[in-house]
Motif scaffolding. Structure first.
Motif, PDB file in Angstrom:
ATOM      1  N   ASN A 286      10.964  13.381   0.381  1.00  0.00           N
ATOM      2  CA  ASN A 286       9.941  12.633  -0.359  1.00  0.00           C
ATOM      3  C   ASN A 286      10.151  11.127  -0.220  1.00  0.00           C
ATOM      4  N   THR A 287      11.402  10.703  -0.197  1.00  0.00           N
ATOM      5  CA  THR A 287      11.701   9.281  -0.037  1.00  0.00           C
ATOM      6  C   THR A 287      11.216   8.778   1.317  1.00  0.00           C
ATOM      7  N   VAL A 288      11.450   9.566   2.350  1.00  0.00           N
ATOM      8  CA  VAL A 288      11.002   9.187   3.692  1.00  0.00           C
ATOM      9  C   VAL A 288       9.478   9.143   3.759  1.00  0.00           C
ATOM     10  N   GLN A 289       8.829  10.142   3.162  1.00  0.00           N
ATOM     11  CA  GLN A 289       7.363  10.174   3.168  1.00  0.00           C
ATOM     12  C   GLN A 289       6.791   8.969   2.419  1.00  0.00           C
ATOM     13  N   THR A 290       7.366   8.658   1.255  1.00  0.00           N
ATOM     14  CA  THR A 290       6.899   7.507   0.485  1.00  0.00           C
ATOM     15  C   THR A 290       7.102   6.216   1.262  1.00  0.00           C
ATOM     16  N   ALA A 291       8.243   6.105   1.937  1.00  0.00           N
ATOM     17  CA  ALA A 291       8.514   4.912   2.747  1.00  0.00           C
ATOM     18  C   ALA A 291       7.480   4.773   3.863  1.00  0.00           C
ATOM     19  N   ASN A 292       7.126   5.878   4.495  1.00  0.00           N
ATOM     20  CA  ASN A 292       6.117   5.838   5.567  1.00  0.00           C
ATOM     21  C   ASN A 292       4.758   5.398   5.032  1.00  0.00           C
ATOM     22  N   GLU A 293       4.391   5.931   3.881  1.00  0.00           N
ATOM     23  CA  GLU A 293       3.105   5.567   3.289  1.00  0.00           C
ATOM     24  C   GLU A 293       3.080   4.081   2.919  1.00  0.00           C
ATOM     25  N   THR A 294       4.188   3.591   2.377  1.00  0.00           N
ATOM     26  CA  THR A 294       4.277   2.177   2.019  1.00  0.00           C
ATOM     27  C   THR A 294       4.205   1.297   3.261  1.00  0.00           C
ATOM     28  N   MET A 295       4.913   1.696   4.313  1.00  0.00           N
ATOM     29  CA  MET A 295       4.908   0.900   5.544  1.00  0.00           C
ATOM     30  C   MET A 295       3.548   0.917   6.224  1.00  0.00           C
ATOM     31  N   LEU A 296       2.814   2.012   6.081  1.00  0.00           N
ATOM     32  CA  LEU A 296       1.463   2.068   6.642  1.00  0.00           C
ATOM     33  C   LEU A 296       0.567   1.040   5.958  1.00  0.00           C
ATOM     34  N   ILE A 297       0.683   0.948   4.627  1.00  0.00           N
ATOM     35  CA  ILE A 297      -0.089  -0.057   3.883  1.00  0.00           C
ATOM     36  C   ILE A 297       0.334  -1.462   4.312  1.00  0.00           C
ATOM     37  N   GLN A 298       1.645  -1.673   4.466  1.00  0.00           N
ATOM     38  CA  GLN A 298       2.140  -2.975   4.898  1.00  0.00           C
ATOM     39  C   GLN A 298       1.624  -3.329   6.290  1.00  0.00           C
ATOM     40  N   SER A 299       1.594  -2.340   7.177  1.00  0.00           N
ATOM     41  CA  SER A 299       1.087  -2.571   8.532  1.00  0.00           C
ATOM     42  C   SER A 299      -0.390  -2.968   8.509  1.00  0.00           C
ATOM     43  N   ASP A 300      -1.168  -2.271   7.686  1.00  0.00           N
ATOM     44  CA  ASP A 300      -2.591  -2.603   7.568  1.00  0.00           C
ATOM     45  C   ASP A 300      -2.779  -4.021   7.027  1.00  0.00           C
ATOM     46  N   THR A 301      -1.941  -4.397   6.063  1.00  0.00           N
ATOM     47  CA  THR A 301      -2.027  -5.748   5.494  1.00  0.00           C
ATOM     48  C   THR A 301      -1.683  -6.787   6.537  1.00  0.00           C
ATOM     49  N   LEU A 302      -0.631  -6.521   7.326  1.00  0.00           N
ATOM     50  CA  LEU A 302      -0.245  -7.460   8.386  1.00  0.00           C
ATOM     51  C   LEU A 302      -1.314  -7.541   9.463  1.00  0.00           C
ATOM     52  N   ASP A 303      -1.937  -6.408   9.788  1.00  0.00           N
ATOM     53  CA  ASP A 303      -3.026  -6.409  10.775  1.00  0.00           C
ATOM     54  C   ASP A 303      -4.174  -7.297  10.309  1.00  0.00           C
ATOM     55  N   ALA A 304      -4.516  -7.184   9.033  1.00  0.00           N
ATOM     56  CA  ALA A 304      -5.613  -7.999   8.490  1.00  0.00           C
ATOM     57  C   ALA A 304      -5.252  -9.484   8.538  1.00  0.00           C
ATOM     58  N   HIS A 305      -3.999  -9.796   8.193  1.00  0.00           N
ATOM     59  CA  HIS A 305      -3.562 -11.196   8.216  1.00  0.00           C
ATOM     60  C   HIS A 305      -3.537 -11.728   9.645  1.00  0.00           C
ATOM     61  N   LEU A 306      -3.061 -10.888  10.575  1.00  0.00           N
ATOM     62  CA  LEU A 306      -3.012 -11.296  11.976  1.00  0.00           C
ATOM     63  C   LEU A 306      -4.414 -11.536  12.519  1.00  0.00           C
ATOM     64  N   HIS A 307      -5.349 -10.697  12.091  1.00  0.00           N
ATOM     65  CA  HIS A 307      -6.737 -10.884  12.516  1.00  0.00           C
ATOM     66  C   HIS A 307      -7.270 -12.219  12.007  1.00  0.00           C
ATOM     67  N   ASP A 308      -6.954 -12.549  10.755  1.00  0.00           N
ATOM     68  CA  ASP A 308      -7.409 -13.824  10.200  1.00  0.00           C
ATOM     69  C   ASP A 308      -6.828 -15.002  10.977  1.00  0.00           C
ATOM     70  N   LEU A 309      -5.577 -14.842  11.450  1.00  0.00           N
ATOM     71  CA  LEU A 309      -4.928 -15.932  12.166  1.00  0.00           C
ATOM     72  C   LEU A 309      -5.449 -16.089  13.596  1.00  0.00           C
ATOM     73  N   GLU A 310      -5.678 -14.996  14.269  1.00  0.00           N
ATOM     74  CA  GLU A 310      -5.930 -15.032  15.712  1.00  0.00           C
ATOM     75  C   GLU A 310      -7.371 -14.765  16.121  1.00  0.00           C
ATOM     76  N   ALA A 311      -8.187 -14.279  15.201  1.00  0.00           N
ATOM     77  CA  ALA A 311      -9.535 -13.852  15.577  1.00  0.00           C
ATOM     78  C   ALA A 311     -10.449 -15.042  15.872  1.00  0.00           C
ATOM     79  N   VAL A 312     -11.381 -14.819  16.768  1.00  0.00           N
ATOM     80  CA  VAL A 312     -12.422 -15.808  17.067  1.00  0.00           C
ATOM     81  C   VAL A 312     -13.744 -15.303  16.500  1.00  0.00           C
ATOM     82  N   ASP A 313     -14.667 -16.235  16.271  1.00  0.00           N
ATOM     83  CA  ASP A 313     -16.015 -15.869  15.820  1.00  0.00           C
ATOM     84  C   ASP A 313     -16.740 -15.243  17.002  1.00  0.00           C
ATOM     85  N   PRO A 314     -17.079 -13.955  16.934  1.00  0.00           N
ATOM     86  CA  PRO A 314     -17.684 -13.294  18.104  1.00  0.00           C
ATOM     87  C   PRO A 314     -19.018 -13.918  18.508  1.00  0.00           C
ATOM     88  N   ILE A 315     -19.802 -14.378  17.526  1.00  0.00           N
ATOM     89  CA  ILE A 315     -21.098 -14.999  17.858  1.00  0.00           C
ATOM     90  C   ILE A 315     -20.883 -16.316  18.588  1.00  0.00           C
TER      91      ILE A 315
END
Length: 347
Positions: A286-315
């Motif tokens: 259960n500890t490993v599963q909880t850690a994976n779920e937490t890290m998945l949320i952290q990864s999604d948060t980092l992806d969103a932040h990285l997108h804000d930093l590196e993304a260009v306006d497509p239009i």
């Protein structure tokens, strides 16, 4: 009056075309990827934050990949423990039935021998990382085979203890003369000492007491293995061995009854302890599963932040590409026209 040659104008346009082509390549890459083509140029000193985010995300992904292998090992361990528990409960049911009618000693010995064989096979199971129940000693079989030929340390120790206690071996017909109190004295004394923690590690086990420790998240490290030195496993081995190799088939009724009672009591203790071991393993899972779920949320948060930093306006990026293509087409047209200019036409 300054005169500009056709060659000079054409060369200038070619340099302009090269710059436009380079800008177009970057622009098309940005439209395709949605990210700045040159992070350093676009973000300046802010690019260090982007690299930090990328590094953190890579660490999360590496830990999640490691946890995937860890979960597989934990699942295998849980399956093995469940099989051991099932065998122990089946053996206990047989012994319980034999308490009233004596049962068939030969059949009980056969069942106990099979249970001990399965017990050793489960504890000696392995995967790509090594032996599952070895603790940090993953490179050698955790349990010595009691039925090896020539005999190994565990078998030798029991045979010596039996002869020292009774003056004859388990296969000697004199086994029938052992009394109930004599059998109880042996089981509670010399035999019991064969399955103490020290004797277990000397005669039966090659496993380490130290379990494998794993980093299950960026901030959490826990013990993630069950070793063959668990007290529950020693109890099961003791119960199976006493029914397998103490001459049960040739014993008198009093000694045999004492043997049955002792084996069932030992099994009860082993089953109780094994259930607790399974529960502890479940907490780890259960500890490993909880850690994976937490890290998945952290990864999604980092992806969103990285997108804000590196993304260009497509239009904006698409408009810039279209503008560059128009400029390039115009430059090509001008180059073609200039290349056709000649003073000869006007002389």
């Amino acid at each position: 009056m300054y005169l500009t040659s056709t060659y000079t104008m054409t060369a200038s346009l070619r340099r302009t075309l090269a710059l436009l082509q380079s800008d177009l390549t970057r622009g098309q890459k940005e439209v395709t990827t949605g990210r700045h083509a040159d992070l350093g140029l676009a973000m300046g000193r802010g690019v260090s934050e982007s690299f930090t985010v990328v590094s953190a995300r890579a660490s999360l992904e590496a830990t999640r990949a490691s946890n995937s292998m860890l979960s597989s090992r934990l699942d295998s361990t849980q399956v093995a423990l469940s099989a051991l528990l099932s065998d122990a409960q089946g053996m206990r049911a047989t012994l319980m039935g034999a308490q009233t009618n004596g049962g068939d000693p030969g059949a009980i010995v056969t069942q106990a021998r099979q249970a001990l064989t399965t017990f050793m096979a489960k504890l000696n199971s392995s995967n790509a990382e090594g032996f599952v129940f070895g603790g940090v000693n993953t490179d050698q079989e955790p349990v010595v085979n009691y039925f090896s030929d020539p005999p190994q340390t565990n078998k030798i120790a029991l045979d010596a203890a039996f002869v020292a206690e009774f003056g004859f071996s388990q296969s000697d017909p004199a086994v029938s003369t052992i009394t109930g109190p004599q059998m109880k004295t042996f089981l509670d004394g010399a035999f019991s000492s064969l399955f103490s923690a020290a004797s277990w590690k000397n005669d039966w086990s090659r496993a380490s007491d130290t379990p494998i420790r794993s980093q299950v998240s960026l901030s959490v490290a826990i013990d993630t293995s069950i070793t063959a030195n668990e007290p529950a496993l020693q109890k099961l081995a003791a119960a199976y061995t006493m029914m397998t190799d103490l001459g049960a088939e040739d014993q008198g009724s009093a000694a045999y009854s004492t043997l049955l009672q002792s084996a069932m009591t030992t099994l009860d203790s082993g089953i109780h302890a094994l259930t607790k071991t399974q529960a502890r393993l479940g907490v780890i899972q259960n500890t490993v599963q909880t850690a994976n779920e937490t890290m998945l949320i952290q990864s999604d948060t980092l992806d969103a932040h990285l997108h804000d930093l590196e993304a260009v306006d497509p239009i904006e990026a698409s408009a810039r590409v279209n503008g560059l293509m128009t400029q390039i087409e115009t430059a090509y047209t001008l180059t073609a026209r200039i290349s056709q200019l000649s003073l000869i036409k006007y002389l």
